[in-house]
Design an enzyme around this catalytic site. Sequence first.
Site, mmCIF file in Angstrom:
data_model
loop_
_atom_site.group_PDB
_atom_site.id
_atom_site.type_symbol
_atom_site.label_atom_id
_atom_site.label_comp_id
_atom_site.label_asym_id
_atom_site.label_seq_id
_atom_site.Cartn_x
_atom_site.Cartn_y
_atom_site.Cartn_z
ATOM 1 C CG ASP A 141 5.596 -48.774 -15.632
ATOM 2 O OD1 ASP A 141 6.032 -47.639 -15.387
ATOM 3 O OD2 ASP A 141 6.344 -49.738 -15.874
ATOM 4 C CB SER A 142 6.922 -46.605 -19.410
ATOM 5 O OG SER A 142 7.819 -47.366 -18.621
ATOM 6 C CE1 TYR A 145 5.750 -44.615 -22.452
ATOM 7 C CE2 TYR A 145 4.763 -43.436 -20.610
ATOM 8 C CZ TYR A 145 4.623 -44.196 -21.748
ATOM 9 O OH TYR A 145 3.364 -44.542 -22.170
ATOM 10 N N GLY A 146 11.730 -43.154 -19.803
ATOM 11 C CA GLY A 146 12.666 -42.434 -18.925
ATOM 12 C C GLY A 146 13.714 -41.572 -19.586
ATOM 13 C CB CYS A 148 5.282 -44.946 -14.285
ATOM 14 S SG CYS A 148 6.645 -44.376 -15.321
ATOM 15 C CG ASN A 149 9.255 -43.769 -9.402
ATOM 16 O OD1 ASN A 149 9.223 -43.236 -8.305
ATOM 17 N ND2 ASN A 149 9.161 -45.073 -9.546
ATOM 18 C CB THR A 150 9.398 -41.821 -15.866
ATOM 19 O OG1 THR A 150 10.500 -42.625 -15.471
ATOM 20 C CG2 THR A 150 9.805 -40.904 -16.984
ATOM 21 C CD GLU A 184 9.597 -53.109 -20.280
ATOM 22 O OE1 GLU A 184 9.017 -53.883 -21.055
ATOM 23 O OE2 GLU A 184 9.013 -52.535 -19.330
ATOM 24 C CB CYS A 237 12.791 -46.784 -11.744
ATOM 25 S SG CYS A 237 12.232 -47.595 -13.268
ATOM 26 C CB THR A 238 7.528 -49.155 -10.796
ATOM 27 O OG1 THR A 238 7.363 -48.718 -12.154
ATOM 28 C CG2 THR A 238 6.915 -48.159 -9.845
ATOM 29 C CG HIS A 239 10.940 -51.071 -15.289
ATOM 30 N ND1 HIS A 239 10.035 -50.055 -15.444
ATOM 31 C CD2 HIS A 239 10.826 -51.854 -16.394
ATOM 32 C CE1 HIS A 239 9.408 -50.200 -16.604
ATOM 33 N NE2 HIS A 239 9.863 -51.297 -17.198
HETATM 34 N N1 DGL Z 1 8.807 -47.853 -14.395
HETATM 35 C C1 DGL Z 1 9.119 -46.523 -14.810
HETATM 36 C C2 DGL Z 1 9.461 -45.613 -13.647
HETATM 37 O O1 DGL Z 1 9.092 -45.919 -12.531
HETATM 38 C C3 DGL Z 1 9.950 -46.398 -15.936
HETATM 39 C C4 DGL Z 1 10.563 -46.269 -16.805
HETATM 40 C C5 DGL Z 1 10.880 -46.007 -18.204
HETATM 41 O O2 DGL Z 1 10.012 -46.255 -19.018
HETATM 42 O O3 DGL Z 1 11.974 -45.530 -18.448
HETATM 43 O O4 DGL Z 1 10.066 -44.577 -13.827
#
Ligand code: DGL
Length: 270
Positions: free
Chosen positions: A10-11, A42-43, A73-75, A154, A187-189
Amino acid sequence: MDNRPIGFFDSGLGGLTSIPYIMKELPRERIIFYGDTARTPYGSKSPDTIRQFTLQIGDFLVKKGVKMIVIACNTVTATCLDDLRRTYPDIPVIGVISPTARVIANKCNHDDRIGIIATKVTIKSGAYEKKIREKHPGLNLFSKACPAFVPLIEEGIIDNEIMDLTIKYYLDDFVKEHHINRLVLGCTHYPLIADNLRRIYPDIRIISSSKEVATAVHIELEKRDMYAGKREAENVFYASDLSENFVNMIQNILGREKDELNIRFKNLDI
Ligand code: DGL
């Protein structure tokens, strides 16, 4: 039977929210997790930058001998799932969006008003709408980018008024205007703020991409006859910045003390 580890990344620490499901459902599998905490989020970054970071992480995991790569990570899934699949044709690569879209299509019907919340990049990609509509064209979908959630999470700003105000800032009007009754955490966060969301919007049912990724791993291992027979070594959690918050969050999410966890620093730029 295949005892090689599964690589997750993940990011940042968001992808860790899928790990407890894996540990519970697939206890023999060995996990190598990489969280790019030094470069998160990353988003809101450009697709080219996300792709560059992602392929560095992919190379790192492949060198670690993983049998499968899970983009927790979805992004990254929205941006470069195909790039990863092209780069590592011999390794199955699983993203989070299709498995979650499948669940939405199965669980929801025409009466539902489905809100999809995610990072800017994920929302802009339209990946959720596309995947859901492929499976169930008639659903009512509404999406909303919530870019401030990830930096706050974060930082560990979760159980707190600032997070509640941020949630209301993004979602109050969105929920009211579209009469949302289901909310997809794209988003996995975001599972880390699921309690806040349930408290603020008690009538909305939540669907989380973190849980669905575990089911997808299960299906893929079975299909390819790749289940591990036994766990030959401990799980390892790498991060590009071992901040105090990352270590605290790992402990919270996995429910273990840091001495029981194999947490290591690895900066891929160096
Ligand atoms: N956990 C990431 C996702 O699922 C995230 C996000 C990020 O870095 O902005 O998109």
